[in-house]
Write a protein that holds these residues in place. Structure first.
Motif, short mmCIF file in Angstrom:
data_model
loop_
_atom_site.label_atom_id
_atom_site.label_comp_id
_atom_site.label_asym_id
_atom_site.label_seq_id
_atom_site.Cartn_x
_atom_site.Cartn_y
_atom_site.Cartn_z
N ASN A 160 0.85 -1.19 0.00
CA ASN A 160 0.00 0.00 0.00
C ASN A 160 0.88 1.23 0.00
O ASN A 160 1.85 1.32 0.77
CB ASN A 160 -0.91 0.00 1.23
N TYR A 161 0.56 2.20 -0.85
CA TYR A 161 1.41 3.39 -0.95
C TYR A 161 0.64 4.55 -1.58
O TYR A 161 -0.44 4.36 -2.14
CB TYR A 161 2.65 3.09 -1.80
N LYS A 162 1.18 5.74 -1.44
CA LYS A 162 0.64 6.91 -2.11
C LYS A 162 1.57 7.34 -3.22
O LYS A 162 2.79 7.40 -3.03
CB LYS A 162 0.44 8.06 -1.13
N GLN A 163 1.02 7.62 -4.38
CA GLN A 163 1.79 8.11 -5.52
C GLN A 163 1.16 9.41 -6.00
O GLN A 163 0.00 9.43 -6.43
CB GLN A 163 1.82 7.09 -6.65
N ASN A 164 1.93 10.47 -5.91
CA ASN A 164 1.41 11.80 -6.27
C ASN A 164 0.11 12.11 -5.54
O ASN A 164 -0.84 12.66 -6.10
CB ASN A 164 1.19 11.92 -7.78
N GLY A 165 0.06 11.70 -4.26
CA GLY A 165 -1.08 11.99 -3.43
C GLY A 165 -2.25 11.05 -3.58
O GLY A 165 -3.27 11.19 -2.90
N ILE A 166 -2.15 10.07 -4.46
CA ILE A 166 -3.23 9.12 -4.70
C ILE A 166 -2.93 7.79 -4.02
O ILE A 166 -1.84 7.23 -4.22
CB ILE A 166 -3.45 8.90 -6.21
N GLN A 167 -3.87 7.30 -3.22
CA GLN A 167 -3.68 6.02 -2.53
C GLN A 167 -3.76 4.86 -3.52
O GLN A 167 -4.69 4.80 -4.34
CB GLN A 167 -4.73 5.84 -1.44
N LYS A 168 -2.79 3.96 -3.46
CA LYS A 168 -2.75 2.83 -4.37
C LYS A 168 -2.37 1.56 -3.61
O LYS A 168 -1.90 1.60 -2.47
CB LYS A 168 -1.73 3.07 -5.50
N ALA A 169 -2.58 0.43 -4.28
CA ALA A 169 -2.17 -0.87 -3.73
C ALA A 169 -1.66 -1.74 -4.88
O ALA A 169 -2.14 -1.61 -6.01
CB ALA A 169 -3.33 -1.55 -3.02
N TRP A 170 -0.71 -2.61 -4.55
CA TRP A 170 -0.13 -3.48 -5.58
C TRP A 170 0.18 -4.83 -4.96
O TRP A 170 0.75 -4.92 -3.87
CB TRP A 170 1.16 -2.85 -6.12
#
Length: 212
Positions: free
Chosen positions: A24-34
């Protein structure tokens, strides 16, 4: 090699070799999951036998390849693969000699061990030439694989190879004449992983003037 029977599929809850996980991480302020897996780094070796002008490869059954070629089905509450529809030959691959880095040795030393275990060649450490290191499976694992090149002769052959039976490995050592290598890697009837394509093409670009 490809006499595969009684295939079933179930979730992997514990393994010595892979660790599935969710990042789980934020990229350019957007929460994402991989979804990803932690795996061992590895080595592969382009093996050229100078005595007979052939590439030395290994042939083995890879369950993961087999799974991608088959359609599992539910039967009596168990997920199975019908081997009468999907023969084991679908999972047979042609690969470079290789191994995971799971011992406290250098990559070059691991390559030397794998050459003996899988292919039966005992080679001096200083004859194992590094080709490149690169990332494998960037969408799922991102592990580092290091490729080596080694020239062997029939005189270096001290065993049959075939890896370590006690570890469940079943490997056939095969040879591909150098003059047929380009046709071999283009033949879609074979399951050929990317390192084989890279390694054999690297040989033609960097070594063929010396040997061919």
């Amino acid at each position: 090699m490809d006499d595969i029977k009684d295939v079933s599929v179930c979730p992997c809850s514990e393994s010595l070799y892979i660790k599935p996980m969710k990042i789980n991480y934020k990229q350019n302020g957007i929460q994402k999951a991989w979804d990803a897996m932690k795996v061992h780094d590895s080595v592969v070796i382009v093996v050229y036998n100078k005595t007979r002008n052939v590439f030395v490869l290994v042939k083995q059954f890879r369950p993961a390849i087999y799974l991608t070629c088959a359609e599992p089905e539910e039967k009596d509450g168990v997920t199975i693969i019908d081997t009468s529809k999907y023969p084991g030959s679908l999972g047979v691959t042609y690969e470079l000699c290789a191994g995971i880095i799971d011992k406290n040795h250098s990559t070059q030393e691991i390559a030397q061990m794998e050459l003996l275990e899988e292919c039966g060649y005992k080679v001096p450490l200083d004859s194992i030439e590094m080709v490149a290191s690169y990332r494998n499976g960037v969408g799922t694992t991102g592990a580092v694989q290091t490729m080596f090149f080694v020239e062997v002769t029939d005189a270096m052959k001290v065993g049959e190879g075939g890896a370590v039976a006690q570890e469940g490995e079943l490997i056939d050592v095969i040879e591909v004449p150098v003059k047929e290598g380009r046709d071999f890697i283009k033949n879609e009837k074979y399951n050929i992983p990317l390192p084989v394509l890279f390694g054999i093409n690297w040989f033609y670009e960097n070594k063929s003037s010396q040997y061919c």
